[in-house]
Design an enzyme around this catalytic site. Structure first.
Site, PDB file in Angstrom:
ATOM      1  N   ASP A   1      -8.550  26.067  16.657  1.00 27.87           N
ATOM      2  CA  ASP A   1      -9.297  24.829  16.918  1.00 27.87           C
ATOM      3  C   ASP A   1     -10.590  25.138  17.676  1.00 27.87           C
ATOM      4  OD1 ASP A   1      -9.727  21.939  17.942  1.00 27.87           O
ATOM      5  OD2 ASP A   1      -7.945  21.707  16.698  1.00 27.87           O
TER       6      ASP A   1
ATOM      7  N   ASP B   1     -13.829  17.952  11.860  1.00 24.04           N
ATOM      8  CA  ASP B   1     -13.726  16.924  12.898  1.00 24.04           C
ATOM      9  C   ASP B   1     -14.998  16.079  12.964  1.00 24.04           C
ATOM     10  OD1 ASP B   1     -12.572  15.585  15.039  1.00 24.04           O
ATOM     11  OD2 ASP B   1     -11.925  17.421  16.038  1.00 24.04           O
TER      12      ASP B   1
ATOM     13  N   ASN C   1     -16.412  13.713  16.198  1.00 22.33           N
ATOM     14  CA  ASN C   1     -16.021  13.153  17.490  1.00 22.33           C
ATOM     15  C   ASN C   1     -17.057  12.254  18.147  1.00 22.33           C
ATOM     16  OD1 ASN C   1     -13.367  14.249  17.784  1.00 22.33           O
ATOM     17  ND2 ASN C   1     -14.287  16.263  18.062  1.00 22.33           N
TER      18      ASN C   1
ATOM     19  N   ASP D   1      -4.772  11.862  18.070  1.00 26.17           N
ATOM     20  CA  ASP D   1      -4.760  12.871  19.134  1.00 26.17           C
ATOM     21  C   ASP D   1      -3.562  12.673  20.046  1.00 26.17           C
ATOM     22  OD1 ASP D   1      -6.854  14.441  18.454  1.00 26.17           O
ATOM     23  OD2 ASP D   1      -8.316  13.477  19.769  1.00 26.17           O
TER      24      ASP D   1
HETATM   25  C1  GLA Z   1     -10.831  16.107  18.606  1.00 21.43           C
HETATM   26  C2  GLA Z   1      -9.639  16.354  17.727  1.00 21.43           C
HETATM   27  C3  GLA Z   1      -8.665  17.277  18.414  1.00 21.43           C
HETATM   28  C4  GLA Z   1      -9.353  18.572  18.756  1.00 21.43           C
HETATM   29  C5  GLA Z   1     -10.581  18.296  19.592  1.00 21.43           C
HETATM   30  C6  GLA Z   1     -11.382  19.550  19.799  1.00 21.43           C
HETATM   31  O1  GLA Z   1     -10.482  15.371  19.724  1.00 21.43           O
HETATM   32  O2  GLA Z   1      -9.034  15.146  17.376  1.00 21.43           O
HETATM   33  O3  GLA Z   1      -7.546  17.519  17.587  1.00 21.43           O
HETATM   34  O4  GLA Z   1      -9.699  19.237  17.564  1.00 21.43           O
HETATM   35  O5  GLA Z   1     -11.426  17.339  18.988  1.00 21.43           O
HETATM   36  O6  GLA Z   1     -12.480  19.352  20.593  1.00 21.43           O
END
Ligand code: GLA
Length: 735
Positions: A347, A465, A467, A535
């Protein structure tokens, strides 16, 4: 693509009071019929949507049903009504007055598309209303395309994908709501009078809060396995709006489309605007019936690799967060391999040279390995993976940058931002969204993934991802007149990049993650194999979230991981058995530092993974039957998956609360063949003695009318007792 035009077989002529001839268009699936009435030079009307009708019934229904509502209402003649499309003509006129010009059915493989063309009586505007069905499938996809045939700009103010009138009775709507770490919550209520609006304005992700899918239970509060239910899913990656207008008529009026707010669209001369598909399905087998229709359609036509079993994986996030290093990754790969896992995903935290990614406040866009953490680069990690006999995957956030990054230093103009203003920054105080509507940005994002997959063809999986929401709306790339296109162009750009990636790398597995469950939508799944549900990995809360998510999405697409205790989001301590039993109802994975697990826990997971592999096909390709809802507060939740031939099933039961002297319901099963006999085997057993029915055989009829008793607690040694209880049963048909 070549289309073969066939005569419209299922049409017949109806007498019409205006002396025009009206045809009935029959858009049927194996279990449902949608009837429209088209009158050349007149209107396109909705007649019926419900249970399958045979030819005789179609005739009777069509001849006796008043054609009250337009199949796709335009703003104009009756402005007091809600409309699906509204425009401003170049001369300022606000109305559309559309008549049917013609229609055709087009066969393409196993798909049949019915296209009805309407044209304005005065202005050079045409609209195609499209309905697509596929042989053997119960979903109808509808969308429209609007063409500006004038030589000036036509402004689109609203541009819905579809409309459906729903006869009032005791109609209940099921919707999903939530927030980050609590996605996919179910809410079910009778439709209120007035306007019910479900919408999203995040800009980039669209399923943390409300979802773009709903169900309408036509006969009172929805039941899982009986009753008439209509399901609707808007397949779009961006902002959406679903509206149900319950006015003074006998109908609820349902509209779904791209959210038009701050998105008016200047349609250029000759340009066609195509709306995203609205998927509709009807079932007389209740909420689960609609889910099964969506799941089958999704796996067959809408989900990347919907026919390919998913690997059991370990993702590094909750195990090590940003603390990435070569030894740690190698150890995790060894650990997941030793438990029978098939894939390891590294990750966040592996990249950034000038600005190392040690937390969430820098480096997005600088997709270069930080060799201080990983001296042998990705090659070293791929070698480790090979050594341990697992596949390797990697985390990216391709649509993003940070103000602290080399990418932003060289291309500050590449972000979404209101022109001339100071950018608004998101996660970590510095995150910015790249302007995917800009072709240079599209090339850049594509090149970055292309370079990765060309240099490292062994990379098996990308966790993609997203975010941050779109902040400070505006685009440096778009002209000043087209700033209101920013959202729409973002998603067109995203689609172009994903199309290019998929064209060149059809086999790589890609997960849609977006701060957890922000991208659970059928609009993105043609490019993605799965999504990260949330998450929040707390198993008890996951029972609720995965329940809701399963309304519209199949288990094969739902990333569901065993994580640590206490849980990192809720701090709840849940035993490994329950954590595993919940994770095993989706696409099983792990999100944990195995080095912190006891040997007993590892053994338990090793055994569970081996058993999951045996039931994987039933979970990932079977039909869902939800049985007891956690939202009904009966103290437990239960669902099952049944293989299409009904020879295999997996039954899950999770206690959701614990009180002494509790009286829990016995849960009858569903979906089995009443005449087959099934042998019952418990998976992930922890009890000292087997269940009384272990290894015994029962008829499907008995299991569906009576069900099996689930003991309230586990029969374990005193020091191992806790307040959780769950069961996974495997059912196999025997001769
Ligand atoms: C997001 C994703 C998590 C992880 C973080 C990494 O929150 O949902 O699963 O990958 O980013 O920064």
């Amino acid at each position: 693509m070549k289309y073969k035009i066939l005569p419209v077989l299922s049409l017949f002529l109806l007498g019409c009071s205006f002396g025009l001839s009206a045809d009935v268009l029959n858009v049927s699936t194996p279990e449902s019929t949608l009837l429209l009435q088209a009158t050349k030079g007149g209107q396109l009307k909705f007649l019926y949507y419900g249970d399958l009708l045979d030819a005789k019934e179609v005739k009777s229904v069509a001849e006796t049903t008043p054609a009250r509502y337009d199949a796709y209402p335009f703003f104009g003649s009756y402005p007091q009504n809600e409309s699906a499309l509204s425009v401003v003509h170049p001369d300022g006129n606000l109305t559309l007055d559309m008549e049917v010009e013609g229609w055709k059915t087009v066969k393409n493989g196993n798909a049949t598309e019915t296209v009805i063309t309407l044209k304005d009586r005065k202005y050079p505007v045409t609209v195609n209303v499209n309905y697509l069905t596929r042989e053997g499938d119960n979903v109808i996809e509808t969308w429209t395309d609007v063409t500006n045939k004038s030589d000036s700009v036509l402004k689109l103010l609203r541009f819905d994908s579809g409309y459906l009138p729903i006869r009032k009775s005791d109609v209940w709507m099921s919707q999903l709501y939530g927030t980050w770490a609590n996605e996919g919550r179910v809410e079910e209520a009778p439709l209120p009078h007035g306007m019910k609006v479900i919408q999203n304005k995040d800009g980039g992700r669209n399923s943390h809060t409300s979802h773009a899918e709903v169900m309408f239970s036509l006969d009172g509060k929805g039941r899982e396995n009986e009753g008439r239910v209509i399901g609707a899913a808007l397949c779009y990656s961006g902002n959406y709006k679903l509206r149900v207008n319950t006015d003074d008529t006998d109908y609820h009026h349902f509209f779904a489309g791209i959210n038009e707010e701050n998105s008016s669209y200047n349609l250029q001369p000759g340009e066609t605007f195509v709306t995203p598909a609205l998927a509709l399905t009807y079932s007389s087998e209740g909420l689960s019936g609609v889910s099964r229709n969506f799941h089958r359609w999704g796996r067959n036509y809408r989900l990347a690799h919907g026919d390919r079993p998913r690997k059991v994986l370990l993702n590094s996030w909750e195990g090590v967060y940003f603390d990435i290093n070569e030894d740690g990754m190698d150890r995790m790969m060894g650990d997941i391999a030793s438990m029978g896992g098939e894939l390891f995903v590294m990750d966040d935290g592996w990249f950034g040279v000038k600005y190392p990614r040690n937390n969430d406040s820098s480096s997005l866009g600088d997709w270069y390995v930080d060799t201080r953490k990983l001296p042998h680069g990705l090659k070293g990690l791929l070698d480790s993976a090979k050594k341990h006999g697992v596949k390797f995957g990697i985390w990216y956030e391709p649509e993003m940058t940070n103000s602290v990054s080399e990418l932003y230093e060289s291309h500050p103009e590449w972000i979404v931002n209101s022109v001339g203003r100071k950018p608004v920054e998101g996660r970590g105080g510095t995150q910015l969204v790249l302007d995917m509507g800009n072709p240079e940005v599209q090339d850049h994002v594509f090149d970055m993934i292309d370079t990765l997959l060309t240099n490292y063809p062994d990379i098996d999986y990308i966790k993609w991802d997203a975010n941050a929401p779109i902040m400070s709306l505006g685009s440096n790339y778009l002209t000043k007149d087209n700033q209101s296109h920013t959202y729409i162009e973002y998603h067109r750009g995203f689609a172009k990049v994903m199309d290019r990636i998929r064209a060149k790398y059809p086999d790589v597995t890609i997960q849609a993650c977006a701060s957890g469950g922000g991208r659970a939508n059928w609009g993105v799944l043609p490019w993605f194999d799965e999504f990260w549900v949330s998450d929040n990995t707390d198993a008890l809360q996951r029972v609720y979230m995965q329940w809701g998510t399963s309304y519209f999405f199949p288990a094969i697409a739902m990333g569901s991981h065993i994580s640590a205790a206490p849980n990192h989001q809720t701090f709840r301590t849940i035993p490994i058995k329950y954590r595993t039993d919940v994770a095993m109802s989706g696409r099983l994975g792990m999100e944990i530092q195995p080095a912190n697990m006891t040997e007993e826990e590892k053994d338990f997971c090793r055994n569970a993974i081996a058993q999951y592999k045996e039931i994987r096909d039933v979970v990932q390709f079977g039909d869902i039957y939800r049985l007891l809802s956690p939202y009904d507060n009966k103290g437990a939740a239960s669902l099952m998956y049944v293989s299409p031939d009904k020879d295999e099933a997996v039954y899950y039961w999770w206690k959701t609360e614990t009180f002494v002297g509790q009286q829990l319901p016995r849960v009858p099963m569903a979906g089995l063949n009443p005449d087959k006999h099934y042998k019952v085997l418990e998976l992930n057993r922890i009890d000292n003695s087997p269940l009384p029915y272990e290894g015994r055989t029962f008829s499907g009829r008995y299991l569906m009318s009576n069900g099996l008793e689930m003991p309230v607690t586990h029969d374990v040694d005193y020091h191992k007792r806790n307040d959780y209880s769950s069961r996974v049963l495997r059912l196999q048909a025997v001769d």
